[in-house]
Enzyme design. Structure first.
Site, PDB file in Angstrom:
ATOM      1  N   ASP A 335     -44.913  11.215 106.971  1.00 22.85           N
ATOM      2  CA  ASP A 335     -45.882  10.094 106.392  1.00 22.85           C
ATOM      3  C   ASP A 335     -46.395  10.622 104.956  1.00 22.85           C
ATOM      4  OD1 ASP A 335     -48.314   8.690 105.887  1.00 22.85           O
ATOM      5  OD2 ASP A 335     -48.458   8.561 108.123  1.00 22.85           O
ATOM      6  N   ARG A 337     -48.397   8.543 103.057  1.00 16.54           N
ATOM      7  CA  ARG A 337     -49.783   7.381 102.688  1.00 16.54           C
ATOM      8  C   ARG A 337     -50.662   8.389 101.998  1.00 16.54           C
ATOM      9  NH1 ARG A 337     -50.034   3.995 108.085  1.00 16.54           N
ATOM     10  NH2 ARG A 337     -49.306   5.954 108.965  1.00 16.54           N
TER      11      ARG A 337
END
Length: 423
Positions: A335, A337
């Site tokens: 991830d 983000r």
């Protein structure tokens, strides 16, 4: 057919202005004092080339869309010196100011005054500075099949104010471009500002030399997607302690959000968040949907689809215990983000308490509460909204730390807790 000859389409020859060093004898742009209590004390963000001197920010407006502007200029469709006419573009609803706007640690990734540019920096604009908004606020209606279904099934009722009988929901829409205060971003991530600037320079192919040569420039407009906020209910109620807030933080998933792909829970969860937001607004509160452009966990859609292939084709087929591993094999991480910056938009809206957080994600929940915002309740996606093909994803995320009333045993599914838990 373009009637212009190749000769007439050529740009007029002119000297190239390098941004790596400060121009001599240039006019002084407004000084930035991030977190100042008033816009006059804070100073305007100047990031355009149409100024009598230099800029006080690195990068350009509109993020990745600045490339399209360059194409328009290169093809002769847009004048490089064009200045927008902002007549009648003022915000359609008043947002702020709130106390968080004058706390330099609360907001580091957007300009709190970005929607009031034409009003609060009128004097600077009159004196010749090309200062542009980074936030726009408008009014609209949205209509989704899921909202109409909630009406027909009796979960929602039309009130003629928030929700009409035909399923139209009234919203205040807010578009936000990222504006990074580099010292604050570095502090948020626990790194030295010099290290952050160097890595940003290197990983963007040296696009922004000022990152390493102009330490006096502290504001950066990164070439990334921004955020859209949908407010249900009266925005004037924001910032009041008595106002009930329902909120969903949603990261872009084009395949599901727009086209209804069934391999994930994104659109069903988004629709459920909107339903909760509408119900909260009808009860006198405000519903908040924050939509971030972070496709494929900010890994990008190409990487996302490659991971889909890897999950489906691996030995044993798509299964929960290998869910995160397949992403990491392709992308190197699970991830990207980095939700540390995400609460800034909530701080900008003056939110200090969320009564219903429509999210099961620990990586969203934890930064929100660490920013000083209280969360009363977390709302899981109803089981009947999970598509059959998305059950593998949900089982893996629950086992890895997702909030839920019934959590499968992580050892049973063989899923390690770690990054990559968000929807």
């Amino acid at each position: 057919m373009d009637a212009r000859t190749p000769e007439t389409r050529k740009l007029a020859p002119k000297s190239i202005v390098l941004t790596s060093h400060r121009p001599r004898g240039s006019a002084q742009p407004p000084k930035i004092s991030w977190g100042a209590a008033t816009p006059a004390a804070r100073g305007a963000i100047v990031a355009t080339l149409n100024n009598p001197g230099e800029r006080n920010a690195i990068g350009s407006h509109s993020g990745a869309y600045s490339i399209y502007r360059a194409l328009a200029v290169a093809s002769g469709q847009l004048s490089a010196t064009y200045r927008p006419d902002f007549t009648n573009t003022a915000p359609a609803a008043q947002i702020g100011p709130f106390p968080s706007w004058s706390d330099p640690r609360k907001i580091v990734s957007l300009d709190p005054w970005g929607h009031m540019t034409s009003q609060v920096f009128a004097a600077e604009i009159s004196s010749g500075w090309d200062i542009r908004p980074t936030i726009a606020v408008t009014k609209a209606h949205i209509n989704m099949p899921e909202i109409l279904a909630a009406l027909l099934q009796g979960r929602l009722a039309a009130d003629g104010e928030v929700l009409a009988a035909n399923g139209d929901a009234r919203v205040t829409k807010i578009a936000i471009e990222p504006v990074w205060w580099l010292p604050g971003v570095a502090e948020r991530f626990g790194v030295a500002e010099s290290d952050l600037r160097r890595v940003l320079f290197e990983e963007t192919g040296g696009m922004f030399p000022e990152l390493v040569t102009r330490s006096d420039l502290k504001v950066f407009l990164p070439p990334i997607g921004g955020t859209t906020v949908y407010l249900f209910g009266d925005p004037a109620k924001l910032g009041r302690v008595e106002t009930k807030i329902a909120c969903r933080i949603h990261d872009e998933c084009n395949g599901s959000d727009v086209f209804g792909s069934d391999i994930c829970t994104c659109r069903p969860y988004l629709a459920h968040g909107i339903e909760v937001a509408i119900a909260t607004a009808q009860a006198g509160g405000v519903g908040v949907i924050v939509y971030n452009r972070k496709e494929g966990r900010a890994l990008g859609e190409v990487t996302k689809f490659l991971v889909y292939n890897a999950r489906k084709r691996q030995a044993g087929g798509d299964r929960a215990e290998a869910y995160f591993q397949r992403t990491e094999c392709v992308a190197g991480v699970q991830d990207m983000r980095f939700q540390e910056l995400m609460p800034d938009v909530l701080q900008w809206l003056g939110i200090t308490r969320i009564d219903q957080l429509v999210s099961m994600s620990n990586l969203k929940f934890e930064p929100i509460i660490e920013s000083g915002i209280e969360v009363i309740a977390r709302i899981a996606i109803p089981e009947d909204l999970i598509p059959a093909d998305a059950q593998v994803e949900m089982d893996a995320k629950k086992a890895a730390g997702y909030f839920t009333a019934a959590v499968p045993d992580a050892a049973e599914l063989g899923v390690a807790k770690g990054r990559g838990l968000t929807e």
